[in-house]
Design a protein around this motif. Structure first.
Motif, PDB file in Angstrom:
ATOM      1  N   THR A 141       0.839  -1.210   0.000  1.00  0.00           N
ATOM      2  CA  THR A 141       0.000   0.000   0.000  1.00  0.00           C
ATOM      3  C   THR A 141       0.872   1.258   0.000  1.00  0.00           C
ATOM      4  OG1 THR A 141      -0.037  -0.018   2.417  1.00  0.00           O
ATOM      5  CG2 THR A 141      -1.878  -1.098   1.284  1.00  0.00           C
ATOM      6  N   HIS A 142       2.109   1.137   0.466  1.00  0.00           N
ATOM      7  CA  HIS A 142       3.041   2.266   0.550  1.00  0.00           C
ATOM      8  C   HIS A 142       4.452   1.768   0.245  1.00  0.00           C
ATOM      9  CE1 HIS A 142      -0.215   3.458   3.292  1.00  0.00           C
ATOM     10  NE2 HIS A 142       0.138   4.716   3.081  1.00  0.00           N
ATOM     11  N   LEU A 151      -1.666  -0.480  -3.705  1.00  0.00           N
ATOM     12  CA  LEU A 151      -3.107  -0.553  -3.446  1.00  0.00           C
ATOM     13  C   LEU A 151      -3.575   0.752  -2.820  1.00  0.00           C
ATOM     14  CD1 LEU A 151      -3.134  -4.071  -1.791  1.00  0.00           C
ATOM     15  CD2 LEU A 151      -4.372  -3.471  -3.907  1.00  0.00           C
ATOM     16  N   ARG A 152      -4.754   1.176  -3.218  1.00  0.00           N
ATOM     17  CA  ARG A 152      -5.360   2.327  -2.562  1.00  0.00           C
ATOM     18  C   ARG A 152      -6.108   1.849  -1.311  1.00  0.00           C
ATOM     19  NH1 ARG A 152      -5.538   3.260  -8.113  1.00  0.00           N
ATOM     20  NH2 ARG A 152      -7.440   2.062  -8.371  1.00  0.00           N
ATOM     21  N   GLU A 153      -6.517   2.810  -0.502  1.00  0.00           N
ATOM     22  CA  GLU A 153      -7.189   2.448   0.738  1.00  0.00           C
ATOM     23  C   GLU A 153      -8.460   1.634   0.437  1.00  0.00           C
ATOM     24  OE1 GLU A 153      -7.645   5.811   3.267  1.00  0.00           O
ATOM     25  OE2 GLU A 153      -8.969   4.720   4.632  1.00  0.00           O
ATOM     26  N   THR A 170      -4.429  -3.963   7.230  1.00  0.00           N
ATOM     27  CA  THR A 170      -3.404  -3.116   6.619  1.00  0.00           C
ATOM     28  C   THR A 170      -2.376  -2.772   7.697  1.00  0.00           C
ATOM     29  OG1 THR A 170      -4.707  -1.146   7.117  1.00  0.00           O
ATOM     30  CG2 THR A 170      -4.974  -2.078   4.934  1.00  0.00           C
ATOM     31  N   GLU A 180       1.960  -3.004   3.791  1.00  0.00           N
ATOM     32  CA  GLU A 180       1.212  -3.921   2.932  1.00  0.00           C
ATOM     33  C   GLU A 180      -0.207  -4.124   3.467  1.00  0.00           C
ATOM     34  OE1 GLU A 180       3.914  -7.216   1.194  1.00  0.00           O
ATOM     35  OE2 GLU A 180       4.633  -6.851   3.216  1.00  0.00           O
ATOM     36  N   ALA A 181      -1.077  -4.572   2.577  1.00  0.00           N
ATOM     37  CA  ALA A 181      -2.423  -5.000   2.965  1.00  0.00           C
ATOM     38  C   ALA A 181      -2.492  -6.515   2.794  1.00  0.00           C
ATOM     39  CB  ALA A 181      -3.464  -4.337   2.077  1.00  0.00           C
TER      40      ALA A 181
END
Ligand SMILES: C[S@@+](CC[C@H](N)C(=O)[O-])C[C@H]1O[C@@H](n2cnc3c(N)ncnc32)[C@H](O)[C@@H]1O
Length: 191
Positions: A141-142, A151-153, A170, A180-181
């Motif tokens: 995610t980042h 990935l977006r929220e 997350t 990561e998610a």
């Protein structure tokens, strides 16, 4: 495009050594969501796919637990290095571009995808699960330079609307700025 991609990953694996990574946290943390590998319909062993497997730490971990594991990657270098080892326990290794050749429908009881994101493949991944089959997905995610791979929220469960979410979590970014998610989601059973 896929030739460029293949060359990029081949070059990376040519210099990265052979060490086997540990299984992704989504597998180790949520292992209770795995089916019993010996009790799947009329099959001897449940089938598990490590998609875009890289060094296949996930595939090896699943093979040690008794699954009939397939591990696919676009990089011939990494698949050849896995073939050269006799102890992976992975039954089916393939050089396979999963965008061009996604998994067939209704073909795996377990699919694991880690640190790989191709949104156009998600519907095929969901359809590749057998009834009651489980998807284990973990990716960033980042912390990557290319935002297309982040990935977006709330995006990860939304990519699999036809599956039932069992676990979704997350992380906060770590010292390197990475996070990561994780998702475990299940296909509806026949009954
Ligand atoms: C960041 S690595 C992750 C590897 C492994 N899943 C892990 O978590 O360690 C991404 C992997 O995706 C593979 N890959 C990229 N595009 C692919 C494609 N179209 N088909 C199959 N594999 C692909 C790369 O070769 C690479 O091994």
């Amino acid at each position: 495009m896929s030739d460029t991609l293949r060359a990029k990953w081949d070059a990376r694996y040519a210099y990265s050594g052979d060490s086997v990574p540990p299984p992704a946290e989504v597998l180790s943390r949520y292992a209770a969501a795995l089916p019993d590998p010996r009790q799947i319909g009329g099959r001897l062993r449940a089938r598990a796919l490590d998609l875009a497997c890289g060094r296949a730490g996930n595939g090896e971990w699943l093979a040690r637990r008794g699954f009939d594991v397939s591990a696919w990657d676009i990089s011939r270098v990494v698949i050849d290095s896995l073939r050269a080892r006799s102890d992976t326990g992975i039954a089916h290794l393939a050089v396979r571009d999963v965008i061009k050749h996604p998994p067939e429908a209704d073909s795996f009881e377990v699919i694991v995808v880690t640190r790989f994101l191709e949104r156009r493949l998600c519907a095929a991944i969901a359809q590749a699960l057998t009834p009651g089959g489980a998807l284990f997905y973990q990716t960033f995610t980042h912390g990557l330079d290319n935002p297309d791979y982040l990935l977006r929220e709330g995006e990860l469960p939304a990519l699999f609307p036809m599956l039932k979410v069992e676990h979704y979590s997350t992380q906060q970014p770590n010292a390197d700025g990475r996070a990561e998610a994780m998702l475990v989601a299940r296909a509806a059973s026949d009954a």
